[in-house]
Design an enzyme around this catalytic site. Sequence first.
Site, mmCIF file in Angstrom:
data_model
loop_
_atom_site.group_PDB
_atom_site.id
_atom_site.type_symbol
_atom_site.label_atom_id
_atom_site.label_comp_id
_atom_site.label_asym_id
_atom_site.label_seq_id
_atom_site.Cartn_x
_atom_site.Cartn_y
_atom_site.Cartn_z
ATOM 1 N N GLY A 18 0.805 -1.180 -0.005
ATOM 2 C CA GLY A 18 0.030 -0.198 -0.065
ATOM 3 C C GLY A 18 0.909 1.117 0.133
ATOM 4 O O GLY A 18 1.991 1.175 0.729
ATOM 5 N N ALA A 19 0.709 2.276 -0.798
ATOM 6 C CA ALA A 19 1.447 3.242 -1.049
ATOM 7 C C ALA A 19 1.936 3.781 0.571
ATOM 8 O O ALA A 19 3.159 4.234 0.792
ATOM 9 C CB ALA A 19 0.938 4.428 -1.645
ATOM 10 N N SER A 34 1.715 2.538 3.534
ATOM 11 C CA SER A 34 2.514 1.708 4.640
ATOM 12 C C SER A 34 4.079 1.347 3.879
ATOM 13 O O SER A 34 4.729 1.066 4.585
ATOM 14 C CB SER A 34 1.717 0.245 4.857
ATOM 15 N N TYR A 83 -6.719 -4.479 -9.009
ATOM 16 C CA TYR A 83 -7.055 -4.508 -7.677
ATOM 17 C C TYR A 83 -8.339 -5.049 -7.281
ATOM 18 O O TYR A 83 -9.656 -5.203 -8.278
ATOM 19 C CB TYR A 83 -7.214 -3.077 -7.275
ATOM 20 N N ASN A 141 -0.181 10.518 -6.552
ATOM 21 C CA ASN A 141 -0.522 8.820 -6.790
ATOM 22 C C ASN A 141 -1.601 8.814 -7.364
ATOM 23 O O ASN A 141 -2.620 8.098 -7.091
ATOM 24 C CB ASN A 141 -0.188 8.340 -5.344
ATOM 25 N N GLY A 153 16.018 11.352 -12.470
ATOM 26 C CA GLY A 153 16.115 11.805 -11.146
ATOM 27 C C GLY A 153 14.810 12.489 -10.720
ATOM 28 O O GLY A 153 13.771 12.163 -10.994
ATOM 29 N N GLY A 179 6.697 0.435 -6.584
ATOM 30 C CA GLY A 179 6.879 0.875 -5.342
ATOM 31 C C GLY A 179 8.080 1.758 -5.421
ATOM 32 O O GLY A 179 8.526 2.228 -4.067
ATOM 33 N N ASP A 200 7.365 5.215 -3.897
ATOM 34 C CA ASP A 200 7.062 5.168 -2.459
ATOM 35 C C ASP A 200 8.674 5.115 -1.864
ATOM 36 O O ASP A 200 8.593 5.771 -0.947
ATOM 37 C CB ASP A 200 6.109 4.176 -1.939
#
Length: 316
Positions: A33-34, A36, A103, A165, A229, A254, A257
């Site tokens: 999860g983004a 967490s 999802y 996001n 970058g 990920g 994140d």
Amino acid sequence: MDVVTVGETMVLFTPISKGQLRNAHTFSKTYAGAESNVAIGLSRLDHQVGWISRVGHDEFGKSVLSFIRGEGVDTSQVQLDSEAATGVFFKEVRNPKDVRVTYYRNGSAASRMSANDLDEEYLKKAKYLHLSGITPALSASCYEMVKEAIRIAKKHSVTIIFDPNVRRSLWSEEQARRTLLEIAENVDIILPGIDEGAFLLGEKEPEKIAKRFLELGPSLVVLKVGAKGAYYFTETESKLVPGYLVEHVVDPVGAGDGFLAGFTSGLLDGLQIEEAVQRGNAVGAMVTMVEGDVEGLPDKQEIEAFIKPNIEDVQR
């Protein structure tokens, strides 16, 4: 508390084999999860982090809690919901450049989060409140919760850091654009990807995207541009901080994140903005080198060992 974050975590199933999901027979089970992901990334970098969420009172929910708590993240504000299930999703890796995610989260426990799940006394102790654009897309009550979290943070001078996001599958483009820009007006730091900047503002040039965001309200814009970058922009300065070369990308999911965790860690450690962005670039790069959303998140020793030789290469 250094950082408090709010959002949904789901159980992630990834086929052992590559290719189309329909042909998969065995799966590995992890969690992602983004919010967490960011919390775990910060915890591994020796910061105190709290995660606010809701999970089903089911075996998946209990396993999510056990995993995140085991990473050193405070889960005392997570609610167990007996009336809704924990969300799940599947990752389909057709090849390293074609990773698809499906999802199953409609009506999940996390989508039932509301402003009543927030404890003002808990939130006001944080130095940073981290929010992503995924949470307000889950439901109307989640959107109201995000607005209340912002209100509390502003009341107590907690710095708000926001990753748009964008998840177009969760809502209409019009609603996404309107809601995310409304949130952007009320945060201190915003970290969009360049494609997200184009979607939200209709601009393609980094300088124009940053100017528009700065006019909305944030005092710092960090614009991610993939392998190149990330730029950072304030009212008085701007710079492109080069990314790190990854010769073989194993799993790109990920990385954003990881970037946010590394960047926020840099700010917490008192680094200059450029150095914090550099740390974000490094963590994001390291995440892409390992399969899984959080498996590649480094600790302090690993990130320092990764950055040092790369800096020396540049200096040569």
